[in-house]
Each structure stands twice: as structure tokens, then as C-alpha cells.
Enzyme design. Structure first.
Site, short mmCIF file in Angstrom:
data_model
loop_
_atom_site.label_atom_id
_atom_site.label_comp_id
_atom_site.label_asym_id
_atom_site.label_seq_id
_atom_site.Cartn_x
_atom_site.Cartn_y
_atom_site.Cartn_z
N ASN A 1 37.74 -11.99 65.14
CA ASN A 1 37.85 -10.56 64.90
C ASN A 1 38.37 -9.79 66.11
O ASN A 1 38.29 -8.56 66.15
CB ASN A 1 36.49 -9.99 64.47
CG ASN A 1 35.87 -10.79 63.34
OD1 ASN A 1 34.95 -11.57 63.55
ND2 ASN A 1 36.43 -10.65 62.14
N ILE B 1 39.54 -4.86 68.58
CA ILE B 1 38.38 -5.37 67.87
C ILE B 1 38.39 -4.89 66.43
O ILE B 1 38.61 -3.72 66.16
CB ILE B 1 37.08 -4.88 68.54
CG1 ILE B 1 37.10 -5.24 70.03
CG2 ILE B 1 35.86 -5.46 67.86
CD1 ILE B 1 36.16 -4.41 70.87
N CYS B 2 38.16 -5.81 65.51
CA CYS B 2 38.06 -5.42 64.11
C CYS B 2 36.59 -5.22 63.77
O CYS B 2 35.86 -6.19 63.58
CB CYS B 2 38.67 -6.49 63.21
SG CYS B 2 38.48 -6.12 61.48
N LEU B 3 36.18 -3.97 63.73
CA LEU B 3 34.77 -3.67 63.49
C LEU B 3 34.72 -2.40 62.65
O LEU B 3 35.31 -1.38 63.02
CB LEU B 3 34.07 -3.47 64.85
CG LEU B 3 32.57 -3.31 64.85
CD1 LEU B 3 31.88 -4.56 64.31
CD2 LEU B 3 32.08 -3.02 66.27
#
Ligand SMILES: [Zn+2]
Ligand SMILES: [Zn+2]
Ligand SMILES: [Zn+2]
Ligand SMILES: [Zn+2]
Ligand SMILES: [Zn+2]
Lengths: 517, 161
Positions: free
Chosen positions: B89, B96-98
Site C-alpha cells: 500500500n 500511502i494508500c490509506l
């Protein structure tokens, strides 16, 4: 005389609830009269309906009413469900009757406890966003309190950010309650309310294949087109921007979307220019300044102060070349195939660029001429028409043929422009077609030039000074005639193109006797 | 510099970050820009990002930068890993993939919660919502090997130096 304002509203209301699209067709015919710039090209201009904010809002309201009745929920709730499920009745109903609990959970309408506010020792509450204690707090149905200032800023930032503002939830991170429109209405100023509504309208249009936004910059209308599944068609927005339903480019009849696509890629393609440089200039072998070849001979002399003399073909020192105008190195290289191919490629590239430049120049010239015509028409309508009407004691309505002439010019420039893109792609080996093409195009173009001159220049004296009424009458007759002749030429041109220049012989330009005299 | 008119909320958050740091996380504002934070996150234990114990903890220190945009807290902070990390991620640029950094952002979330969520992401990589397709594929097809690579990268890059 201005059909745009007649019977619009009442008609629209009746038509909307009726699924029968014939009503729209009739309506489109109503607007498709004289003041419609694309009117004469109307054969492939299929019926469309222009949707203004009020129309979309009306439809949304109707949908909301329907859902709120069917599901027995509030209008605010119905509006949220419709947004979540892309304004589709069937989806909302399927989901709701399939699993109401899940739907309620998804939009945060299920909460066990309503939160009570934590007060500070002084009896005030602290906002969990700004950490200040304020007088005015607001909470959604869940009861999570945030100060009004924070809500308002949150809404503004989100509205600026995009359509995500339509699905905002409570600021409490774990809370799923969706913010409804009323709260937003209360918290933000008119400017942001308007922006919010735009997002709301946009969300409606995004979901139907039969509705698209007019791509004209700044235009706020949507266009509903019931035959969207057929081939590409020109549609005309009320803002007077005509566009292709299929590719959303400006109307490009009679050429197809593919030609337009290729052409615009071509136009933005810098490679052509690079090729041109390649074909026409080479860096001086001594100082690297690009030297352009503009004469036939191969003897090149670099600019001051370098003045290096070299051979265009081999880039060698010119003094080494024993025979004037002949490059030994090139000749030997040619025998071994060394220079030959290279030079041929460059020659070819140069030819291609020249061809492109020829068509592009004319394409662009017609486009700029069209734009100028639009501006001139505006000027005419703004002031000259009144003046003419005063001088010649003729009601403005009876001078509408001048407007028609301008509209004809604008449309003809547009068509002519695209014929040049067509011409560029016309295969070199289609000799007969090419001849016909140039013949039709040439006739149409020269007629257009005369019409353009007639209304652009010859009208001037009648605005500026008093002339006899007979002179003006003659001018009027001439202009009307020219407009209709040009119209015919362009209609023929368009239909010839749409038949891909097949059977042009039978009904080409010759069917139009040049009646303008 | 841009530190005048710093909202009360940012001042308070910063004070608390410094006085009561969350375990395994440090965040301190840069001297010339109070909206820019230098962040260090310790790789969580039991994850491929943890440091190694040789008498004391070595490595497993990830550097990040965090920036509070003008709209903060109405818009999410911008966070990026500066230390190279092998994680489905997180991409090459450290992005950041959040969800809470994007559509799930809520103004009541804080720098602290964001950093804790990133720390949690290190413990629980989610290859089903990947940012790095290749790493995610690796994770799904051969998790053991992917974890080894992640450990290797942690050793190589997350020394904290
Ligand atoms: Zn507040
Ligand atoms: Zn809530
Ligand atoms: Zn429009
Ligand atoms: Zn098209
Ligand atoms: Zn030579």
C-alpha cells in the site's frame, strides 16, 4: 420572432413526466427555426432538449418525491439515497426492499445512542475540530456536536474539493451519518450553496447516458438527446454552441469523429515541426548553429561570425569538394546506399510537412474567420441593427436576413474548415475524388467569400450614411439571394461529403445555377 | 515564516505530540515551518518492518514527512514515507494508500490518529487495495517470499541513520 422564449417552460413541464420522447422532438422543432445557427444543416441535427438548472432541479425534485412516497421516508433522506445509488429508482428500490437495514447502515441512519454533549467544567463544550469552545454548536441526527464555524469551513473546503461534498458524513470519525442538504444550506453562504447545487445537478447528469453537459466553457446547460445510441450527431445547445454528441468536440459535420480525432492529435503533434527542422536545417559542423537550407544547391555557408562553408549532403568542408555542386562523398555514399536512404527520408518528411501545412493553414484560417464572424454578428446585433433600422425606417425584425447571412457564414466557415481536414486525409491515389473534392470545395468557398464580403464590407455604407431606399432595397435582395445560394452550395457540399464523394457527378455543384448574378 | 496565525488546534496538537508521544511514533515540527513535521515510526513488532534486537533495537526506523495544508483540519494532512519500504500500500515515492488520508478523512481526526493508522498499516498490509501492483501481486502469490523481501528492505534501508 425569437422562438427560444416561446412555450418553453409550460411545454417542458408537460413533456418531462411523459416518457414519450415525441414531445421532445416537437419541442426541438420549435427551437429549430431561423435563429438557429445550424438550422440549415438540420437534417442530421436530431432532436435534443436543453436542460437548464431549473429543469434538472425539477427532475430531481420529482425523483425525490417519488422515492420519499414509495419508501415513506423524508425528502432529505430520499435525496441522500438517490445520490448514493446514482439517481436510479430501481437501484434505490431494489436495495431498500432487499435489505433496508444494510441501506440504513450504509448511510448512517442506524444509531443505537444519540450522543449527549460533554460539557466542560464551566458548562461549555469544546469543539473536537478546532479545540475551542464556542456558543454555537450543531449536530446531525447522531448528536455529535461541532461548532458552526467548523462545520461551515468543512463544507466550504469540501465543496471546493469536488462532488465528494454530496456525500459528507458527520465529522466524528466513527460516525456514518450523512450530512443532508438542509444543514449545508444553513451553514454556508449563497456562493457556496450555488456551488453545492452545481455539484448536485452534475451528479444527476452524470448518471444518464441520454444527458450530457454542454462542453462549451462556462455553459451551464445540459443536453438531453434521445438518440444517443445512434451514430454521432451534431447537437445544438441554447448557448449557441454546437457539438458532436459522440465525441463532444465542436460540431464537425460533414467529417466523422475519427477524422477530427486524428486531426487534433496531428495538430498538437510537435513531431511535424521536428521533422520539418530535420528536413530543412542541419547544424553547422563547426559551430552547431542550425543552418536552414533554402536554395537548391548544396553549398552551405554558416552565419557570421562562423562563416564555415560546408556541404549540405555530407557536412564535409566545402573546399574538399572538387566539382562544384557535386559531392563526391555523396555520390560514392549513394552507391553504397549510405546517404541515399537518409536523404530520401528527409525529402519525404519535408513533403509531408508541406502537405500538412497547406491544409492546416486553410483549416485554421477558416476557423479564425468563423470566430471573427461570430464577433461581427454580436456587434451587428448589439448596435448596427438598431442603427440600420433607424436610418432605413425598417423594423429590426425585417432585417433578420442580415443575421441569417452571418449565421450562414459562421456555419459555412465551420463546414469549410472541416473539409480541409478531410482533404488532408484523402488518399493520394484517389485522383478522381480529389478533383471532385477540390471542385466542390472551391465553388463553395468562392461563394462564401462573396457572401462574406457582401455582408462584411458592402453593408458598411448603409450603416454610415444615408442612401436612397432603392439602393438599400437592392442590397437587401442581393444579400438574401447570396445567402440562399451559399446555403445551397454548402448543403451540396455536406451531402457529397457524407456520401464520401461517391455519385458526386449527379448532384454536384452544377445543380446550383449561380443565381446570385 | 508561515507560523504566524497558526490555528489553536495545530498548536495544541503539536504540544500534545511532543509531550505525550504515541508509542513507537515521534513527530516534531520543523523549525522554520510549523506545518511541516519530521516523523519517525518504528516498525511494529511481529511485522516484517520491525528492527532486530542485538542487545538493543537496531533498525526498523522509518522516516516520513507530514505536511498540514492550509485547509487542515478540513482537509487531510499530506504524508509520505521518506524511507524506502516494501509494502503493497506504499509506492516507490513513499505515497500511502490509506482511506482516512482520502475520502474517509474527517476533521476530527488528528495527526496522531493518522500516524497510528499508518503504523497499523505496517502490521496489516492490504494487498487487495494496492498502490504498488507488483508488490501486491508478490504478496498474494507468495506471501512468505514477499515478507522476506520486506524484511530485507527493512534491514537495508530502515536503519534509522
Ligand atoms: Zn470548532
Ligand atoms: Zn455523528
Ligand atoms: Zn451550451
Ligand atoms: Zn464527433
Ligand atoms: Zn560533400
Amino acid at each position: 420572432m425569437d422562438p427560444d422564449d416561446t412555450s418553453y417552460d409550460g411545454y417542458e413541464e408537460d413533456a418531462y413526466y411523459d416518457d414519450d420522447y415525441d414531445d421532445y422532438n416537437n419541442y426541438a422543432d420549435v427551437i429549430g427555426t431561423d435563429s438557429n445557427p445550424n438550422h440549415f444543416a438540420g437534417r442530421s441535427q436530431k432532436s435534443c432538449t436543453i436542460l437548464k438548472d431549473e429543469d434538472i432541479s425539477q427532475r430531481q425534485e420529482a425523483d425525490i418525491t417519488r422515492i420519499s412516497t414509495v419508501l415513506s421516508i423524508s425528502r432529505n433522506e430520499a435525496s441522500i439515497l438517490l445520490r448514493v445509488y446514482g439517481w436510479s429508482f430501481s437501484k434505490v428500490e431494489d436495495e431498500w426492499f432487499g435489505n433496508e437495514e444494510e441501506v440504513r447502515k450504509a448511510v448512517g441512519w442506524l444509531h443505537d445512542e444519540v450522543v449527549t454533549m460533554d460539557h466542560t467544567s464551566e458548562g461549555r463544550i469544546t469543539c473536537k475540530i478546532c479545540y475551542d469552545s464556542s456558543e454555537e454548536f450543531t449536530s446531525l441526527s447522531c448528536g455529535h456536536p461541532f461548532c458552526n464555524e467548523c462545520w461551515s469551513r468543512y463544507f466550504q473546503v469540501s465543496i471546493d474539493d469536488g462532488p465528494g461534498c454530496l456525500m459528507l458524513r458527520c465529522s466524528e470519525p466513527s460516525c456514518r451519518v450523512v450530512v443532508d442538504q438542509d444543514v449545508i444550506n444553513l451553514m454556508v453562504c449563497d456562493e457556496y450553496n450555488d456551488k453545492y447545487l452545481r455539484h448536485l445537478f452534475r451528479s444527476y447528469v452524470g448518471v444518464s447516458e441520454a444527458i450530457k453537459w454542454c462542453p462549451a466553457p462556462g455553459c451551464k446547460f445540459a443536453v438531453e438527446f434521445d438518440q444517443y445510441k445512434s451514430e454521432s450527431f451534431d447537437v445544438l445547445c441554447d448557448c449557441s454552441y454546437g457539438f458532436c454528441w459522440n465525441c463532444l468536440e465542436e460540431s464537425h459535420r460533414p467529417v466523422n469523429c475519427e477524422t477530427v480525432r486524428k486531426w487534433s492529435i496531428k495538430n498538437s503533434d510537435e513531431a511535424e515541426n521536428v521533422n520539418w527542422i530535420l528536413a530543412n536545417s542541419k547544424p553547422c559542423p563547426k559551430c552547431r548553429t542550425p543552418i536552414e537550407k533554402n536554395k537548391g544547391c548544396m553549398h552551405m555557408t554558416c552565419r557570421l561570425p562562423c562563416k564555415y562553408e560546408f556541404c549540405w549532403l555530407c557536412l564535409g568542408d566545402w573546399r574538399d569538394h572538387k566539382h562544384y555542386y557535386s559531392c563526391n562523398k555523396y555520390e560514392t555514399g549513394k552507391k553504397s546506399g549510405e546517404y541515399d536512404e537518409d536523404e530520401m527520408k528527409k525529402e519525404m518528411a519535408k513533403k509531408l510537412v508541406e502537405k500538412y501545412a497547406h491544409y492546416y493553414e486553410r483549416w485554421a484560417a477558416n476557423e479564425s474567420s468563423r470566430r471573427k464572424a461570430i464577433a461581427d454578428l454580436d456587434k451587428l446585433q448589439e448596435k448596427h441593427l438598431e442603427k440600420l433600422s433607424g436610418i432605413h425606417l425598417t423594423p429590426v425584425t425585417q432585417l433578420s436576413f442580415i443575421i441569417d447571412a452571418w449565421l450562414q457564414i459562421i456555419e459555412a466557415r465551420r463546414i469549410l474548415k472541416w473539409t480541409y481536414a478531410y482533404g488532408y486525409y484523402l488518399p493520394e491515389n484517389e485522383g478522381a475524388k480529389k478533383i471532385l473534392f477540390e471542385h466542390l470545395q472551391g465553388d463553395a468557398e468562392s461563394n462564401l467569400e462573396r457572401l462574406h464580403h457582401c455582408v462584411e464590407d458592402e453593408l458598411q455604407p448603409f450603416i454610415a450614411v444615408e442612401v436612397t431606399s432603392q439602393e438599400f432595397q437592392d442590397y437587401c435582395a442581393k444579400l438574401k439571394n447570396m445567402t440562399s445560394v451559399t446555403k445551397n452550395y454548402f448543403e451540396n457540399l455536406v451531402s457529397a461529403f457524407e456520401n464520401d464523394l461517391a455519385d458526386v457527378e449527379c448532384h454536384g455543384a452544377c445543380t446550383n445555377v449561380d443565381a446570385a448574378g | 515564516m508561515a507560523n504566524s496565525n497558526l490555528p489553536r488546534r495545530i498548536i495544541k496538537e503539536t504540544q500534545r505530540l511532543l509531550s505525550e508521544p504515541a508509542p513507537g511514533i515521534s513527530a516534531s515540527p520543523s523549525e522554520d515551518n510549523m506545518r511541516y513535521f519530521n516523523v519517525m515510526i518504528l516498525g511494529p513488532t511481529q511485522s516484517p518492518y520491525e528492527g532486530t534486537f542485538v542487545q538493543l533495537l537496531i533498525g526498523g526506523v522509518f522516516k516520513l514527512e507530514l505536511f498540514l495544508p492550509e485547509e487542515y483540519p478540513m482537509a487531510a494532512p499530506k504524508v509520505r514515507f521518506l524511507t524506502k519500504i516494501y509494502h503493497p500500500n506504499i509506492d516507490k515515492l513513499g505515497r500511502i494508500c490509506l482511506d482516512i488520508l482520502k475520502d474517509k478523512w474527517s476533521p476530527a481526526l488528528q495527526i496522531r490518529t493518522v500516524l497510528l493508522s499508518i503504523q497499523a498499516l505496517l502490521s496489516a498490509p492490504n494487498p487487495d487495495d494496492p498502490l504498488s501492483e507488483n508488490i501486491a501481486k508478490h504478496w498474494k502469490t507468495n506471501e512468505a517470499e514477499a515478507v522476506e523481501t520486506a524484511k530485507e528492505w527493512t534491514r537495508l534501508y530502515a536503519s534509522g541513520a
